[in-house]
Scaffold this motif. Structure first.
Motif, PDB file in Angstrom:
ATOM      1  N   ARG B 348       0.869  -1.185   0.000  1.00 26.74           N
ATOM      2  CA  ARG B 348       0.000   0.000   0.000  1.00 26.74           C
ATOM      3  C   ARG B 348       0.900   1.227   0.000  1.00 26.74           C
ATOM      4  NH1 ARG B 348      -4.468  -2.099   3.091  1.00 26.74           N
ATOM      5  NH2 ARG B 348      -3.539  -1.344   5.000  1.00 26.74           N
ATOM      6  N   THR B 349       0.690   2.091  -0.964  1.00 26.46           N
ATOM      7  CA  THR B 349       1.595   3.214  -1.152  1.00 26.46           C
ATOM      8  C   THR B 349       1.239   4.353  -0.201  1.00 26.46           C
ATOM      9  OG1 THR B 349       0.280   4.385  -2.816  1.00 26.46           O
ATOM     10  CG2 THR B 349       1.665   2.580  -3.593  1.00 26.46           C
ATOM     11  N   PRO B 350       2.181   5.271   0.039  1.00 24.89           N
ATOM     12  CA  PRO B 350       1.899   6.391   0.949  1.00 24.89           C
ATOM     13  C   PRO B 350       0.685   7.208   0.522  1.00 24.89           C
ATOM     14  CG  PRO B 350       4.249   6.269   0.475  1.00 24.89           C
ATOM     15  CD  PRO B 350       3.574   5.275  -0.416  1.00 24.89           C
ATOM     16  N   GLY B 352      -1.997   5.979  -0.719  1.00 22.68           N
ATOM     17  CA  GLY B 352      -3.217   5.218  -0.494  1.00 22.68           C
ATOM     18  C   GLY B 352      -3.548   4.248  -1.615  1.00 22.68           C
ATOM     19  N   GLY B 353      -2.747   4.237  -2.664  1.00 25.79           N
ATOM     20  CA  GLY B 353      -2.945   3.263  -3.739  1.00 25.79           C
ATOM     21  C   GLY B 353      -2.273   1.949  -3.390  1.00 25.79           C
TER      22      GLY B 353
END
Lengths: 374, 369
Positions: B348-350, B352-353
């Protein structure tokens, strides 16, 4: 490099996303031109965070992918010669020619070296005066100036055993090719900021006007991308089609005149074949007559190359948003991440791989919030 | 055949201007060559090519059940005693680098492989393959470093061998170490023990070793000297097992980095792994170096870190114990195992993706742009 954190700030990203959502009233298809932008979009999951009616179409701006097969085969041929030290940026070593790649040339004894700058290759030529040193000069307007400067230096310093295998390409003719394609769905472009930092923005107003598309010069960090999308969508909603610079910290309208002068001195514009696309008129550079002696194609007379392109998949249509990955007959059957037919299934950043990993399993493309961890 | 007489936008076509029209509906990208008739560097990169080499050639040739488990070390029973047994070879260039040398690496690497089975290394073997012409002080420096590292790790180099190859057939010094150690009763560390809900903990900053080696090997400067994290993890593992012997699996994420270790565990355990990217400790020097080179820190090698899959009930206590140990001071929870997407790692990317974290094909390559 203090900007790394500032341009990845989640709160600012959320504000930009909110603004994009508030602006959009109907579906729009935007193309990000550059592979570096595609990388950021997938790496940070930006495509999943956008509203459903903002579609990103990945453009042809991956220099590794569009280098023509014939040039790759020439590189393999030259690199196989015992008197040659063949220097290249790292990611070209894995690009397949008709039947092998540069890694395989190396495994057969070829002297293939990864360098981080063309000037490193020039240094290797100075250190090895009895061997021919060839640098693989590929890429867009971004990588062309340092390659031009290296050839200029080789000539100035009188280093006779250095040459360049050139396959440089230019963005504006590619945009024109895309816009005049019968299957084109693109309604706006995020132009490649690094290219514009060299070439400026003068080449784009004519294209924006002729095709009535907004062209927004965009950077490469997550917030750069979101800001580029925000400005593009705003123009589309207002029915505007201008060139807008959303990357002013790196791009001036006039670009980098010194780099442009170096390009004009060393290179001349030529038609160029793009792998998987075809020949685009005036879309590339080759060494000009004055520097012909440093052109590896001439020096090594690599003729009689017969290319053989591996069986194609439908990744081209996926990349343009013409079909969804699961609409390809090979998807999940003969084409999986373990046995990919195309780049979109090879890389975890590819649309096909993402579909395979999520949709095939019936899980949503944006997974549910997992329970918080300590 | 597409109609090439008119563009989708009604604008003049290249044909109107005497230029060929490009039909972009057939765009394709080249696919990397997977079928390699000869060994390429990627076969040693800790990624998919390495795995295929072992699975397609070595495992069928040797045919043992223990080898088929493909762990960093093998858990074997001998005379009623459970032993961990491991071997590793070291071909690093340059021989001496910021934070260590090939000698430290050869001791700590095998000690750590044993530690990932829960074993405290007891004895090592050491094989030197020397290139004709290498200076004696270099050999002595490597040997001294091995001795210091062995004493620090509490392991004895009990047997060894030396061979010399002709000049030009080696990088000065190649090393091989093998080791054995006792696996404590009640300890059973295997990917197959991982279950959904396990907490994933990494013992500290990632990417230091790979970037340190790259900086000296390629003459790259990143504004600050980055030192290898080369260290023996036996003590840290003992500290963790003292909290609970019920750890599920440990890995030291060397070649292929944290990403490869997670992918291997996800595959072997048939569970999904979700990583919070922001929680993964990446020092700014490593992040900057990777940004310059177009590399992902998740795929960069470490030599003094471990990743642990811990039952949720014990996670806080294990984390506290790790942070109290010098080699675990930077320990962090980075994610958990889930029932969804079994066999896959998702970050999970910073922003939110999400993105899929894949096993690399071979070695990471610096990108053109």
């Amino acid at each position: 490099m203090k900007y790394l954190d500032e341009f990845q700030d989640p709160q600012l990203a959320r504000r930009l996303l909110d603004e994009i959502r508030a602006t959009v009233t109907r579906p729009w298809a935007l193309m990000e031109v550059c592979g570096g932008q595609t990388h950021t979009i997938i790496r940070h999951g930006i495509d999943q965070l956008l509203p459903d009616n903002v579609e990103l179409i990945h453009g042809p701006g991956c220099p590794v992918c569009v280098t023509p097969l014939e040039v790759i085969d020439k590189a393999l041929e030259i690199a196989s010669r015992p008197d040659v030290i063949f220097c290249s940026f790292g990611d070209m070593l894995r690009v397949p020619g008709s039947d092998r790649d540069l890694f395989q040339v190396r495994s057969h004894g070829g002297d293939v070296r990864v360098v981080y700058s063309p000037l490193d290759a020039l240094k290797i030529a100075q250190q090895n005066p009895h061997r021919e040193v060839v640098f693989f000069g590929i890429g867009f307007e971004t990588t062309a100036p340092p390659n031009a400067m290296t050839v200029h230096q080789a000539r100035k310093l009188g280093i006779p055993n250095f040459s360049l295998l050139v396959s440089h390409v230019r963005v504006p003719p590619a945009i024109e090719a895309i816009m005049t394609s019968p299957s084109c769905r693109v309604q706006a472009f995020l132009a490649a900021g690094h290219v514009c930092s060299v070439m400026g923005t003068q080449e784009y107003p004519e294209l924006a006007e002729r095709f009535r598309v907004p062209i927004v010069v965009t950077g490469f960090e997550p917030l750069d991308i979101l800001e580029g999308i925000r400005r593009t969508v705003r123009q589309l909603e207002r029915g505007e089609h201008t060139v807008d610079n959303a990357y002013p910290r790196a791009v001036r309208p006039e670009g980098n005149p010194a780099a442009q002068a170096m390009l004009a001195d060393v290179f001349e514009v030529t038609d160029r074949a793009w792998r998987g696309i075809g020949t685009i008129a005036a879309s590339g550079w080759r060494l000009s007559e004055r520097y012909r002696a440093y052109d590896a194609e001439y020096r090594f007379s690599v003729d009689g190359i017969t290319t053989r392109e591996p069986a194609a998949c439908r990744s081209g249509e996926v990349l343009q948003g013409l079909i969804k990955p699961h609409e390809c007959e090979a998807f999940g059957a003969t084409c999986t991440p373990r046995s990919p037919l195309g780049a979109t299934m090879v890389s975890s950043e590819g649309a096909c791989a993402a579909y395979y990993l999520y949709r095939r399993l019936g899980t949503p493309s944006t997974p549910q919030e997992a329970s918080p961890v300590a | 055949m597409p109609d090439t007489t008119r563009s989708a936008h009604g604008a003049p076509t290249p044909a109107d201007r005497g230029l060929p029209t490009v039909d972009i509906s057939g765009w394709t990208c080249p696919t990397p060559v997977r079928d390699q008739p000869r060994v390429v560097m990627g076969h040693g990169g800790g990624g998919a090519l390495s795995a295929e080499l072992v699975q397609q050639i070595f495992a069928p040739a040797f045919g043992g059940e223990i080898l088929a488990q493909l762990g960093d070390s093998a858990a074997v029973s001998l005379g009623g005693v459970r032993l961990a047994f491991s071997t590793d070879s070291y071909v690093v260039r340059p021989l001496f680098f910021p934070g260590g040398c090939i000698g430290d690496l050869a001791v700590n690497g095998t000690v750590n492989d044993l530690a990932m089975s829960g074993a405290r290394a007891a004895y090592l073997s050491c094989g030197f393959i020397l290139e004709e012409g290498v200076e004696m002080p270099v050999v002595a420096g490597v040997a001294d470093a091995m001795g210091v590292a062995a004493r620090a790790a509490g392991v004895e180099v009990a047997t060894g061998d030396t061979k010399v190859v002709e000049a030009g057939h080696g990088d000065g010094v190649y090393l091989n170490t093998a080791g054995i150690g006792l696996i404590p009763a009640g300890v059973d560390l295997r990917p197959q023990r991982v279950v959904p809900g396990d907490v994933v903990i990494v013992s500290g900053d990632i990417g230091l070793h790979g970037v340190a080696i790259m900086s000296v090997r390629e003459g790259l400067e990143f504004g600050v000297e980055i030192e290898s994290d080369c260290a023996a993890l036996g003590g840290l593992v003992e500290t963790m097992l003292a909290v609970t012997p019920d750890l599920h699996v440990l890995r030291d994420p060397t070649r292929g980095g944290l990403a490869a270790a997670l992918c291997e565990i996800a595959t072997a355990s048939c569970t999904g792994i979700v990583i919070e990217e922001r929680a993964v400790p990446v020092p700014s020097a490593v992040a900057n170096a990777c940004a310059i080179l177009g590399l992902d820190p998740m795929y960069v090698a470490n030599e003094g870190k471990l990743v642990a899959f811990v039952p949720r009930a014990h996670a806080d206590a294990v984390l506290d114990a790790m942070r109290a140990h010098p080699l675990g001071a930077g320990a962090a929870v980075i994610g958990e195992t889930v029932e969804t997407h079994p066999g896959m790692v998702v970050a999970r990317t910073p922003l939110g993706g999400t993105r899929v974290v894949d096993l690399p094909l071979g070695e990471q390559l610096p990108r053109i742009c």
